[in-house]
Design an enzyme around this catalytic site. Structure first.
Site, PDB file in Angstrom:
ATOM      1  N   HIS A   2       0.836  -1.207   0.000  1.00  0.00           N
ATOM      2  CA  HIS A   2       0.000   0.000   0.000  1.00  0.00           C
ATOM      3  C   HIS A   2       0.872   1.258   0.000  1.00  0.00           C
ATOM      4  O   HIS A   2       0.713   2.145  -0.858  1.00  0.00           O
ATOM      5  CB  HIS A   2      -0.917  -0.021   1.231  1.00  0.00           C
ATOM      6  CG  HIS A   2      -1.759   1.205   1.395  1.00  0.00           C
ATOM      7  ND1 HIS A   2      -3.078   1.255   1.014  1.00  0.00           N
ATOM      8  CD2 HIS A   2      -1.471   2.445   1.887  1.00  0.00           C
ATOM      9  CE1 HIS A   2      -3.552   2.475   1.258  1.00  0.00           C
ATOM     10  NE2 HIS A   2      -2.607   3.211   1.795  1.00  0.00           N
ATOM     11  N   GLU A   3       1.787   1.316   0.960  1.00  0.00           N
ATOM     12  CA  GLU A   3       2.623   2.519   1.064  1.00  0.00           C
ATOM     13  C   GLU A   3       3.501   2.675  -0.173  1.00  0.00           C
ATOM     14  O   GLU A   3       3.783   3.797  -0.607  1.00  0.00           O
ATOM     15  CB  GLU A   3       3.474   2.481   2.344  1.00  0.00           C
ATOM     16  CG  GLU A   3       2.668   2.477   3.656  1.00  0.00           C
ATOM     17  CD  GLU A   3       1.611   3.569   3.753  1.00  0.00           C
ATOM     18  OE1 GLU A   3       1.812   4.656   3.176  1.00  0.00           O
ATOM     19  OE2 GLU A   3       0.556   3.340   4.387  1.00  0.00           O
ATOM     20  N   HIS A  41       1.776   4.629  -2.741  1.00  0.00           N
ATOM     21  CA  HIS A  41       1.922   6.083  -2.505  1.00  0.00           C
ATOM     22  C   HIS A  41       3.305   6.545  -2.952  1.00  0.00           C
ATOM     23  O   HIS A  41       3.464   7.593  -3.575  1.00  0.00           O
ATOM     24  CB  HIS A  41       1.802   6.394  -1.008  1.00  0.00           C
ATOM     25  CG  HIS A  41       0.408   6.345  -0.463  1.00  0.00           C
ATOM     26  ND1 HIS A  41      -0.608   7.123  -0.962  1.00  0.00           N
ATOM     27  CD2 HIS A  41      -0.138   5.634   0.568  1.00  0.00           C
ATOM     28  CE1 HIS A  41      -1.723   6.886  -0.260  1.00  0.00           C
ATOM     29  NE2 HIS A  41      -1.462   5.986   0.654  1.00  0.00           N
ATOM     30  N   GLU A  69      -4.705   7.852  -2.699  1.00  0.00           N
ATOM     31  CA  GLU A  69      -5.227   6.560  -2.224  1.00  0.00           C
ATOM     32  C   GLU A  69      -5.580   5.642  -3.390  1.00  0.00           C
ATOM     33  O   GLU A  69      -5.545   4.422  -3.257  1.00  0.00           O
ATOM     34  CB  GLU A  69      -6.446   6.763  -1.319  1.00  0.00           C
ATOM     35  CG  GLU A  69      -6.106   7.225   0.077  1.00  0.00           C
ATOM     36  CD  GLU A  69      -5.159   6.301   0.832  1.00  0.00           C
ATOM     37  OE1 GLU A  69      -5.294   5.069   0.725  1.00  0.00           O
ATOM     38  OE2 GLU A  69      -4.262   6.809   1.513  1.00  0.00           O
TER      39      GLU A  69
HETATM   40 ZN    ZN Z   1      -2.799   5.291   2.145  1.00  0.00          ZN
END
Ligand code: ZN
Length: 498
Positions: A263-264, A267, A293
């Site tokens: 997830h990170e 980003h 997101e």
């Molecule tokens: Zn996030």
């Protein structure tokens, strides 16, 4: 270079330097700062914040912006810098400087008060500072509200322009109507998917090795970034050559760190992929929170939980943990990481129920700002909504209302951007599948081409395009939640053989 722009650029540069220093303190607070540093460090943060405030809000900047906004001789990049800098200023200029400093100190302190309240499992410890933060937010939003604008709409605008209460009510109602009944059917099939092997003992050093490897595999450039550890995984950056992500390791949980890291990394790839020409300016960041997101959740769920993603790399995981995984097939592993488990923690939520967690927070924030809901009654309201949407009641406040860091930082209005991000990502994916063979690329271990696609259509632009523009330019249509709802319905009906 245009003389006015040159003058403005000095302020932009100074703001970037102060912003980077503040980001570094923010990172440090969550990762390495000693517990007792809070009191004094928050004073330093207050001073830097005040410098930041005075750098961007002053008569000279206001005059320069006024002239530059109508200056036709500016180049594209300069125009974007002027627009974004003016937007940042608009959101701050109605706040009295002394309030801004006091509020920065307060939120800097509040994160450790929150962390302590969470460890102590005692909402009462957090309640006074939360009440203060809410009061400030109401006050600030009140001064920013345009004629008749709702206070909570002002807060929502801060994170995602043009998605207001009316839009979100409609979006969330559509989701609720689909997901709550689907979840009920899935719950009737409890035990359908086995996942116990994910929760055996997993050596943390080996997990670290794998998480480092998988983020590099996804294309994270470790010469321009790091992966640290914090209780609440997040990504921040000083500029595009210093992008910092964190994850969190549990000894008895294999999937938590992996999916936090993926997830990170979503980003981080966004931040690392923004065109260098925007670096260290207000344009050199993501287009919006939901757009950010959309990238992290795209990698976490649509890519990271797909079978194709694991085809070329699952063996590597088995090699590291043969004692737990040697008799688990790829298919069983993929089913396990996609299983639905409606429980209390948002960050550990599965893809299907994630939005229900967001809806709880959205409903509560709406009540705080639109109905002045009493702060001491929030834990009960929290539990009541969890029961209604997810069918669970948190056993205590640590895994209930105290689970998220956001409110301690004054981030009201942020949560809906997670749900919007999911919906953006499904809409972008729908188009991406038409343009490139996503599954084939993944099975060949060629994830770089998928990152490249996103880089071309989303990342490189930074904030030079709005979220709506990006979505429209990639997909040829306005925001449409139907792709997300269809994606979830199809995926989970198939997985659970409904
Ligand atoms: Zn996030």
């Amino acid at each position: 270079m245009n003389q006015n722009y040159e003058k403005l650029k000095q302020y932009v540069d100074k703001a970037a330097a102060l912003g980077a220093a503040l980001s570094l303190f923010g990172w440090d607070n969550e990762t390495l700062a000693p517990k007792n540093s809070m009191e004094k460090t928050s004073k330093l943060v207050g001073i830097l914040s005040s410098e930041y405030f005075n750098t961007i809000i002053n008569d000279e900047v206001e005059q320069l912006l006024k002239e530059l906004k109508v200056d036709n001789t500016l180049e594209e990049v300069e125009k974007a810098v002027v627009r974004c800098f003016a937007e940042d200023i608009d959101s701050l200029k109605t706040i009295p400087p002394q309030d801004f400093v006091a509020y920065s100190e307060l939120t800097s302190k509040a994160s450790s008060i929150w962390a302590n309240a969470r460890v102590e499992n005692n909402f009462k410890l957090f309640e006074p500072v939360l009440a203060e933060i809410i009061e400030y937010n109401k006050k600030f939003a009140g001064t920013q509200a345009k004629d008749g604008q709702k206070i909570y709409d002002v807060k929502l605008d801060e994170y995602e322009k043009s998605f207001h209460i009316t839009d979100l009510d409609e979006f969330f109602n559509q989701l609720k109507d689909t997901i709550v009944p689907l979840l009920k059917k899935i719950k009737e099939k409890e035990g359908f998917i086995k996942s116990d092997f994910l929760f055996k003992h997993y050596d943390i050093e080996k997990q670290k090795k794998f998480n480092h490897w998988i983020t590099e595999y996804m294309g994270f450039d470790y010469s321009r970034g790091v992966l640290g550890e914090s209780e609440h995984p997040f990504t921040t950056n000083l500029h595009r050559e210093d992008v910092r992500m964190t994850t969190y390791y549990f000894e008895n949980n294999l999937e938590s760190a992996i999916f936090s890291s993926i997830h990170e990394c979503g980003h981080a790839l966004y931040e690392q992929g923004i065109d260098d020409k925007y670096a260290m300016t207000p344009v050199g960041q993501g287009a919006s929170c939901a757009t950010h997101e959309s990238q992290s959740r795209f990698f976490e769920n649509i890519i990271g939980r797909s079978r194709s993603f694991w085809v070329p790399i699952y063996d590597k995981l088995v090699e590291l943990f043969p004692e737990n995984l040697s008799d688990v097939t790829l298919d069983d592993f993929v089913k396990a990481i996609n299983r639905v488990h409606a429980d209390e923690i948002r960050t550990e939520a599965d893809e299907l129920t994630y939005c229900l967690h967001i809806m709880v927070r959205y409903e509560i924030e709406k009540k705080i700002f639109e109905e002045n809901y009493p702060i001491d009654k929030l834990p009960q309201l929290w539990n009541q909504l969890y029961e209604e949407y997810l069918g669970v009641i948190p056993a205590n406040d640590s895994i209930g209302i105290l689970q998220d860091v956001h409110w301690s930082g004054g981030m009201f209005g942020y949560f809906p951007s997670y749900a919007l991000g999911n919906a953006f990502s499904a809409q972008i994916y729908n188009q991406m599948k038409k343009d490139i063979n996503v599954n084939k690329l993944l099975e060949e271990g060629n994830i770089k081409e998928i990152v490249q696609y996103l880089n071309t259509h989303v990342h490189q632009y930074g904030r030079s395009k709005t979220a709506k523009q990006i979505l429209f330019d990639v997909t040829g249509e306005e925001f449409n939640p139907k792709y997300y709802i269809e994606y979830l319905t199809e995926k989970y009906s198939t997985l659970y053989e409904l």
